[in-house]
Write a protein that holds these residues in place. Structure first.
Motif, PDB file in Angstrom:
ATOM      1  N   GLN A   1       0.840  -1.192   0.000  1.00 33.58           N
ATOM      2  CA  GLN A   1       0.000   0.000   0.000  1.00 33.58           C
ATOM      3  C   GLN A   1       0.880   1.249   0.000  1.00 33.58           C
ATOM      4  O   GLN A   1       1.885   1.307   0.695  1.00 33.58           O
ATOM      5  CB  GLN A   1      -0.907   0.015   1.235  1.00 33.58           C
ATOM      6  CG  GLN A   1      -1.854  -1.159   1.314  1.00 33.58           C
ATOM      7  CD  GLN A   1      -2.694  -1.145   2.582  1.00 33.58           C
ATOM      8  OE1 GLN A   1      -3.536  -2.007   2.779  1.00 33.58           O
ATOM      9  NE2 GLN A   1      -2.464  -0.170   3.457  1.00 33.58           N
TER      10      GLN A   1
ATOM     11  N   ASP B   1      -0.597   4.125   4.865  1.00 36.33           N
ATOM     12  CA  ASP B   1      -0.872   3.181   5.948  1.00 36.33           C
ATOM     13  C   ASP B   1      -2.333   2.766   5.994  1.00 36.33           C
ATOM     14  O   ASP B   1      -2.645   1.591   6.211  1.00 36.33           O
ATOM     15  CB  ASP B   1      -0.456   3.802   7.287  1.00 36.33           C
ATOM     16  CG  ASP B   1       1.061   3.938   7.411  1.00 36.33           C
ATOM     17  OD1 ASP B   1       1.775   3.092   6.828  1.00 36.33           O
ATOM     18  OD2 ASP B   1       1.517   4.888   8.064  1.00 36.33           O
ATOM     19  N   LYS B   2      -3.225   3.722   5.809  1.00 36.68           N
ATOM     20  CA  LYS B   2      -4.654   3.441   5.875  1.00 36.68           C
ATOM     21  C   LYS B   2      -5.236   3.569   4.477  1.00 36.68           C
ATOM     22  O   LYS B   2      -5.206   4.644   3.875  1.00 36.68           O
ATOM     23  CB  LYS B   2      -5.352   4.403   6.836  1.00 36.68           C
ATOM     24  CG  LYS B   2      -6.824   4.088   7.047  1.00 36.68           C
ATOM     25  CD  LYS B   2      -7.449   5.052   8.052  1.00 36.68           C
ATOM     26  CE  LYS B   2      -8.929   4.736   8.266  1.00 36.68           C
ATOM     27  NZ  LYS B   2      -9.567   5.676   9.243  1.00 36.68           N
ATOM     28  N   LEU B   3      -5.794   2.472   3.976  1.00 39.20           N
ATOM     29  CA  LEU B   3      -6.223   2.428   2.579  1.00 39.20           C
ATOM     30  C   LEU B   3      -7.745   2.481   2.459  1.00 39.20           C
ATOM     31  O   LEU B   3      -8.457   1.574   2.898  1.00 39.20           O
ATOM     32  CB  LEU B   3      -5.710   1.143   1.920  1.00 39.20           C
ATOM     33  CG  LEU B   3      -5.892   1.028   0.403  1.00 39.20           C
ATOM     34  CD1 LEU B   3      -5.091   2.094  -0.318  1.00 39.20           C
ATOM     35  CD2 LEU B   3      -5.476  -0.353  -0.070  1.00 39.20           C
ATOM     36  N   THR B   4      -8.240   3.581   1.887  1.00 42.50           N
ATOM     37  CA  THR B   4      -9.650   3.718   1.494  1.00 42.50           C
ATOM     38  C   THR B   4      -9.682   4.404   0.132  1.00 42.50           C
ATOM     39  O   THR B   4      -8.668   4.963  -0.319  1.00 42.50           O
ATOM     40  CB  THR B   4     -10.447   4.548   2.517  1.00 42.50           C
ATOM     41  OG1 THR B   4      -9.848   5.843   2.642  1.00 42.50           O
ATOM     42  CG2 THR B   4     -10.510   3.855   3.873  1.00 42.50           C
TER      43      THR B   4
ATOM     44  N   GLY C   1      -6.822  11.261   2.598  1.00 38.20           N
ATOM     45  CA  GLY C   1      -6.047  11.291   3.837  1.00 38.20           C
ATOM     46  C   GLY C   1      -5.745  12.709   4.228  1.00 38.20           C
ATOM     47  O   GLY C   1      -5.971  13.662   3.464  1.00 38.20           O
TER      48      GLY C   1
ATOM     49  N   THR D   1       0.134  13.315   5.022  1.00 37.15           N
ATOM     50  CA  THR D   1       0.209  11.864   5.249  1.00 37.15           C
ATOM     51  C   THR D   1       1.382  11.275   4.457  1.00 37.15           C
ATOM     52  O   THR D   1       1.535  11.567   3.269  1.00 37.15           O
ATOM     53  CB  THR D   1      -1.104  11.184   4.815  1.00 37.15           C
ATOM     54  OG1 THR D   1      -2.183  11.688   5.602  1.00 37.15           O
ATOM     55  CG2 THR D   1      -1.019   9.673   4.972  1.00 37.15           C
TER      56      THR D   1
END
Length: 407
Positions: A261, A264-267, A293, A297
């Motif tokens: 990815q 870190d945070k995947l949307t 994000g 980020t």
């Protein structure tokens, strides 16, 4: 007096003269010995002297006979007695035999060295395929040819190494099966991403066939059909090398495949494909995915490669483009800050920039693209490639994806 009588009388006179001379030599002799205080006198009779002289003569004769017999035996063992000619010629033949033996020993040592090298290189190849580690040298597929059997000395020295080679042939067959299985599994993962493994793998002179193990008792003998067995072993290891080579090519390609990815945070706020343009409201092609994000980020490279562009580029705003080799590229758009420079090498997981909203953007997010041969493809399968490709990338040591320089 007749002639015969005269000769007999002359012979008797001569013998009598010799006897008198002999008795005159062995006469009684006196010896005087001083012991530090007194003088002592000893006498040795002539008869005793003659007895000692006879014993000494017999001893010398027997010693000479023994030495002569030993010399004859040594010469017979060396084979010189069968060679005609002078003593010099016989010595020359002995030297020739010694030189021949020395040459045989030297040839046996060289043959053992070559076989040991073959065993070492082939073992490295087997380990490479079974363990997944890179082979130390591509020359392992070109192991030195086995030295011919030149003598009984060489056969005796090479017997243990030939037994090891026979076991290696059986292991090579198992390694081929294991390597082929791993290749097919990796190829299936690559196809799932929409990539054709055949475009990355080119191996000339492919070989194959069903695996038929060789029992240890069926190891090739040191003589007889040994040459044919050696050729079969060479063919088996060439097949193993080809298996390793195509597997290594594919796994080196996997290093170039984006497999993690970029955040870190995947949307997702927008997917790949045709969508309604956020500015015009009309249908438009979206060449990547949008990942929202907060401003700043961290953004990470999703595979090893070389930065082919780091700077402003039209609607992308601040863009980082990475060339991963094998025709694969990734793009990271709308960055608020770029942390890498053109033509620098980056590693998978390295921070390359910070999320922003530069260029044609409605808010802080990352526009992420994957391109193959210059054409945008859906990044979702690459973001969901799973642990297998990551494990392959982690296992292949010493390999860094990407080309040697800017394309």
């Amino acid at each position: 007096m007749t002639c015969r009588g005269f000769m007999a009388k002359a012979s008797n006179v001569k013998n009598a003269g010799l006897g008198e001379r002999f008795r005159g030599f062995f006469t009684t002799r006196d010896f005087i010995l001083h012991d530090g205080r007194d003088l002592r006198r000893f006498s040795v009779a002539g008869r005793t002297q003659a007895l000692f002289a006879g014993v000494a003569a017999i001893t010398v004769l027997f010693s000479g006979y023994g030495v002569a017999q030993a010399m004859v035996g040594a010469i017979a063992i060396s084979g010189v007695t069968a060679a005609p000619g002078s003593p010099e010629a016989q010595v020359a033949k002995m030297r020739e035999q010694v030189a021949k033996m020395q040459a045989e020993v030297a040839a046996a040592k060289e043959a053992a060295k070559l076989h040991a090298l073959r065993v070492e290189q082939r073992q490295a190849m087997i380990s490479a395929v079974l363990s997944g580690q890179a082979v130390p040298s591509p020359a392992a597929g070109e192991a030195p040819a086995a030295a011919p059997r030149t003598s009984a000395i060489a056969d005796e020295m090479l017997a243990p190494l030939r037994q090891v080679e026979a076991r290696q042939v059986a292991l090579a067959g198992k390694a081929i099966v294991a390597g082929e299985a791993r290749f097919q599994q990796t190829a299936a993962q690559v196809r799932r991403l929409g990539l054709a493994p055949e475009r990355f793998v080119t191996v000339q002179g492919g070989m194959g066939g069903p695996y038929e193990p060789v029992e240890e008792g069926d190891a090739p003998a040191a003589t007889g059909a040994g040459a044919a067995s050696s050729e079969n072993a060479d063919a088996q290891f060439r097949a193993l090398f080809n298996t390793w080579k195509k597997l290594d090519m594919l796994e080196q390609t996997v290093i170039s495949i984006p497999s993690m990815q970029p955040v870190d945070k995947l949307t997702f706020t927008s997917n790949f494909g045709v969508r309604s343009d956020p500015f015009r409201g009309t249908a438009a092609m979206h060449a990547g995915v949008d990942i929202p994000g907060a401003m700043g980020t961290p953004i990470y490279a999703t595979a090893d490669g070389i930065v082919s562009h780091a700077g402003r580029q039209g609607g992308y705003g601040n863009l980082v483009e990475i060339n991963h080799g094998r025709g694969i590229e990734t793009r990271y758009g709308h960055l608020s800050k770029i942390l890498v420079a053109d033509n620098t090498r980056v590693r998978r997981g390295q921070m390359i920039g910070l999320m922003g909203s530069t260029g044609r953007s409605t808010g802080s997010h990352l526009h992420y693209e994957v391109r193959v041969d210059g054409k945008a493809v859906n990044p979702i399968p690459f973001l969901q490639s799973g642990e297998y490709l990551v494990a392959v990338q982690d296992r292949v040591t010493g390999g860094v994806g990407g080309p040697a320089g800017k394309r």
